[in-house]
Design a protein around this motif. Structure first.
Motif, PDB file in Angstrom:
ATOM      1  N   ARG A   1       1.406   3.979  -3.329  1.00  0.00           N
ATOM      2  CA  ARG A   1       1.620   5.314  -2.777  1.00  0.00           C
ATOM      3  C   ARG A   1       0.364   5.811  -2.079  1.00  0.00           C
ATOM      4  O   ARG A   1       0.039   6.977  -2.120  1.00  0.00           O
ATOM      5  CB  ARG A   1       1.995   6.309  -3.880  1.00  0.00           C
ATOM      6  CG  ARG A   1       3.301   6.023  -4.553  1.00  0.00           C
ATOM      7  CD  ARG A   1       3.514   7.000  -5.674  1.00  0.00           C
ATOM      8  NE  ARG A   1       2.405   6.972  -6.604  1.00  0.00           N
ATOM      9  CZ  ARG A   1       2.240   6.050  -7.527  1.00  0.00           C
ATOM     10  NH1 ARG A   1       3.107   5.089  -7.665  1.00  0.00           N
ATOM     11  NH2 ARG A   1       1.205   6.095  -8.336  1.00  0.00           N
TER      12      ARG A   1
ATOM     13  N   GLU B 230       0.830  -1.201   0.000  1.00  0.00           N
ATOM     14  CA  GLU B 230       0.000   0.000   0.000  1.00  0.00           C
ATOM     15  C   GLU B 230       0.865   1.251   0.000  1.00  0.00           C
ATOM     16  O   GLU B 230       0.607   2.222  -0.689  1.00  0.00           O
ATOM     17  CB  GLU B 230      -0.905   0.035   1.247  1.00  0.00           C
ATOM     18  CG  GLU B 230      -2.063  -0.938   1.213  1.00  0.00           C
ATOM     19  CD  GLU B 230      -2.938  -0.740  -0.002  1.00  0.00           C
ATOM     20  OE1 GLU B 230      -2.979   0.373  -0.568  1.00  0.00           O
ATOM     21  OE2 GLU B 230      -3.591  -1.722  -0.400  1.00  0.00           O
ATOM     22  N   PHE B 231       1.900   1.185   0.824  1.00  0.00           N
ATOM     23  CA  PHE B 231       2.751   2.359   1.002  1.00  0.00           C
ATOM     24  C   PHE B 231       3.628   2.598  -0.221  1.00  0.00           C
ATOM     25  O   PHE B 231       3.714   3.702  -0.738  1.00  0.00           O
ATOM     26  CB  PHE B 231       3.599   2.132   2.251  1.00  0.00           C
ATOM     27  CG  PHE B 231       4.328   3.338   2.729  1.00  0.00           C
ATOM     28  CD1 PHE B 231       3.661   4.329   3.431  1.00  0.00           C
ATOM     29  CD2 PHE B 231       5.682   3.492   2.483  1.00  0.00           C
ATOM     30  CE1 PHE B 231       4.337   5.447   3.881  1.00  0.00           C
ATOM     31  CE2 PHE B 231       6.359   4.609   2.939  1.00  0.00           C
ATOM     32  CZ  PHE B 231       5.684   5.585   3.636  1.00  0.00           C
ATOM     33  N   PHE B 232       4.279   1.538  -0.704  1.00  0.00           N
ATOM     34  CA  PHE B 232       5.280   1.726  -1.741  1.00  0.00           C
ATOM     35  C   PHE B 232       4.732   1.586  -3.165  1.00  0.00           C
ATOM     36  O   PHE B 232       5.038   2.394  -4.020  1.00  0.00           O
ATOM     37  CB  PHE B 232       6.453   0.769  -1.539  1.00  0.00           C
ATOM     38  CG  PHE B 232       7.282   1.113  -0.337  1.00  0.00           C
ATOM     39  CD1 PHE B 232       8.156   2.183  -0.379  1.00  0.00           C
ATOM     40  CD2 PHE B 232       7.166   0.391   0.824  1.00  0.00           C
ATOM     41  CE1 PHE B 232       8.928   2.519   0.721  1.00  0.00           C
ATOM     42  CE2 PHE B 232       7.937   0.720   1.932  1.00  0.00           C
ATOM     43  CZ  PHE B 232       8.810   1.782   1.879  1.00  0.00           C
TER      44      PHE B 232
END
Lengths: 305, 366
Positions: free
Chosen positions: A273, A268-270
């Motif tokens: 984004r 989700e984070f990388f």
């Protein structure tokens, strides 16, 4: 002028006495290193992703008026429930954490027990041997396991040389490798609280049980285990909670099918984004972990009273 | 005696003012964040010797990690090396500053062919210069492949997407890059779709292709395969060209009888460009410009290129490259092969989410 004339107001004295200052240190620690980061993550989880620096919207919008308008969005949380991936990931992490905790407990208990029962002059050395690996970087130790477990690695080499197996075992990049890595890495967290507990155990209780005709195995189950329960609980929580969010070990030792919430959060984070969804995943993970922590608190209070 | 003191005073005043002057200019340091295994450190030493600027060098192994650092802001890096498709989006997000071309006297050495291809992503040439470029293709252990299959289609996408082929290599280890933006387009190309498609319905079709070979893929990872391939722990990877050459070199260096080959699939492959760029909040922008300018010296970039075995975007440097490297069509592809290479698109947030979700479905089954 006499120096005694300067009077510190009594209410200030009362606030800044030695006792309060000492007590305030852990609270300040929690405030700055837990509460503030938590509030930041909570704040991001209610924002929306945008293509900017930082990649999410501001929660507070300062307009014409004196008060900012709040633009909170629950989309991230709703999204987590719209896709079964997240529930699967939480459950899968839970499963891995429970199995690893049980394995660590069984191995850790036997080690802690033997260390606690060892002659006094040996104990320091044995404890040292348990702590010694911590002096090497965690990453290097996990990498060492790659060298041991891989198809052409030390373990397979040893087993084929002896002749136990003729085809190398595929352990690397499987769930088994993840369990080995986790149990190895977290074992000291289990052993140390157990040892601290078992070492203090009153041996005369065991003798009393024996005198009254209790067999050693039964004594172990009915006397030793209940007495060491605080140590068992402390060790289990120290292992269970970090394993739940573990990312490095499954990434390095596990195969790609090893589904854990840490990896989902990473995605989700990388990849996406989407910091708000990543934050929501983290907040829900925290909520799941708070339940066993509260259970632990309760049991501690009970133990004290 | 008196005179001596006077001189001492003057000397100390002078040194003080000299120190103040230095402090007003930038501190002599530049923070560089580059891909892992992507430089010969000799270049950094040469830079420090030539300019007196110390290089603090850090590495990363995925565009995604770099992007998160940049978007968070205040990364503290002066020079970073994102791939063009990511750089285009980061420029939109306002991460980078335009290069001051007046400080880049060596820019004439760059290769206009590469600049043209990079320009397809957006105004990238205003913000960056090329570091290296390469392809995403197939790397394999020749001995292990031949042992398991005669005439394996090593120069075709069938080698990695045909379950009848891949299944033969499951026992010796198959790894794919953990890079959805490169593997999914390749899968689309294999079934005759446009690899550059941003249509979510088309992207989802990649799942079917990869699901068939998934049981035979041991791992999706973007850096472990270099060592594993070189040691003979795995026999087939979808990876980045230079990384596979690095494995080839490592195996050759270890004299372990492992022969690694890199092939660009004949159907086409991803071509990517890694670009040197300066973040807006770089603490030492002048040193960063000086670093980039130094990298564009043909002899210097050639040192790096001869080591990492990727192609670079510096035309003048070709005179200083190993003959073998320059003539290797797997590194500097022939015009016909170059024709078939495609760039991956810059996905918007909604498409990216579908892409990631498809990827998770492929890798984990959920």
């Amino acid at each position: 002028m006499n120096i005694k004339e300067i009077q510190i107001p009594t209410f200030l004295k009362r606030i800044f006495n030695g006792r309060n200052t000492v007590i305030s240190i852990p609270y300040l620690w929690l405030l700055f290193l837990f509460l503030f980061p938590f509030i930041i993550v909570l704040k991001i989880s209610f924002a929306q992703p945008v293509l900017a620096m930082p990649p999410y919207t501001d929660l507070l919008k300062w307009g014409e008026s004196w008060w900012p308008t709040i633009q909170a969005s629950f989309d991230s949380y709703l999204f987590l429930f719209s896709d079964s991936l997240y529930i699967h990931a939480y459950l899968s992490s839970l499963k891995i954490a429970i199995i690893s905790t049980i394995l660590t407990l069984i191995i850790g208990y036997s080690i802690a027990y033997s260390v606690a029962k060892a002659p006094t002059q040996w104990r320091a050395i044995l404890l040292m041997l348990i702590i010694l690996p911590f002096w090497t970087s965690f990453l290097i130790r996990v990498y060492a396991w790659i060298g041991i477990l891989k198809t052409e690695g030390l373990l397979n080499l040893a087993l084929t040389t002896i002749g136990i197996i003729d085809k190398p075992l595929i352990i690397m990049n499987t769930d088994l490798a993840v369990y080995i890595g986790i149990v190895y890495s977290y074992l000291p967290f289990m052993i140390l609280p157990l040892y601290a507990n078992l070492e203090k155990m009153d041996m005369s209780l065991l003798e009393a049980a024996a005198d009254l005709g209790c067999r050693p195995l039964k004594t172990f189950w009915t006397v030793t285990i209940p007495l060491s329960l605080p140590g068992i609980l402390a060790g289990c929580f120290l292992v269970f909670i970090p394993v739940m969010g573990e990312f490095v070990i499954p990434d390095l030792l596990g195969g790609s099918e090893t589904l854990m919430i840490g990896k989902v959060l990473w995605g989700e984070f990388f990849y996406n984004r989407d910091w708000p969804v990543a934050s929501a995943v983290a907040i829900i993970l925290l909520a799941i972990l708070v339940v066993p922590i509260m259970f632990y608190q309760k049991s501690q209070e009970k133990a004290i009273s | 005696m008196k005179n001596k003191i006077k001189y001492l005073l003057i000397a100390s005043v002078l040194t003080c003012s000299a120190q103040i002057a230095v402090a007003a200019a930038e501190e002599k340091v530049v923070h560089v964040l580059n891909w892992s295994d992507y430089i010969d450190e000799q270049v950094l030493t040469n830079f420090t010797d030539a300019t007196g600027i110390k290089v603090v060098y850090d590495v990363f192994d995925s565009n995604e990690v770099l992007e998160a650092k940049l978007l968070a802001g205040g990364s503290g890096y002066d020079v970073v090396v994102p791939s063009a498709s990511f750089l285009a989006r980061q420029i939109q997000a306002g991460v980078f500053q335009k290069l001051d071309k007046s400080k880049l006297s060596n820019i004439g050495n760059m290769w206009d062919d590469v600049e043209e291809r990079v320009a397809q992503f957006g105004p990238l040439n205003d913000y960056s210069v090329n570091w290296h470029w390469g392809t995403t293709g197939i790397g394999y252990n020749e001995g292990m492949i031949n042992e398991r299959m005669e005439n394996a289609p090593t120069d075709s996408l069938a080698m990695i997407f045909d379950p009848d082929v891949v299944s033969k290599f499951a026992d010796c280890g198959v790894h794919f890059l953990n890079a959805p933006t490169e593997i999914i387009p390749a899968a689309l190309l294999y079934i005759g779709e446009d690899p550059k498609s941003t249509d979510t319905e088309v992207i989802k079709k990649a799942e079917g292709v990869l699901a068939k070979v998934r049981p035979y893929i041991q791992k999706f990872h973007s850096s472990q395969y270099i060592d594993s391939l070189a040691n003979g722990d795995i026999c087939l990877v979808v990876g980045w060209s230079g990384d596979i050459f690095m494995a080839q070199y490592a195996a050759w260096d270890a004299e372990n009888d492992v022969e690694i080959v890199y092939a660009i699939p004949k159907e086409g492959a991803v071509i990517w460009f890694d670009q040197l760029a300066i973040p807006k909040d770089a603490p030492h922008p002048d040193n960063a410009h000086e670093f980039i300018n130094f990298i564009m010296i043909p002899e210097q970039i050639a040192i790096a290129t001869n080591y990492v075995w990727y192609a670079n975007g510096n035309l003048a440097s070709q005179a200083f490259l190993d003959e073998e490297l320059l003539n290797d069509p797997a590194v500097y592809p022939t015009p016909e092969v170059l024709e078939g290479l495609y760039t991956v698109p810059t996905y918007d947030a909604a498409t990216q989410r579908v892409l990631t979700r498809t990827w998770t479905k492929i890798t984990t089954g959920y």
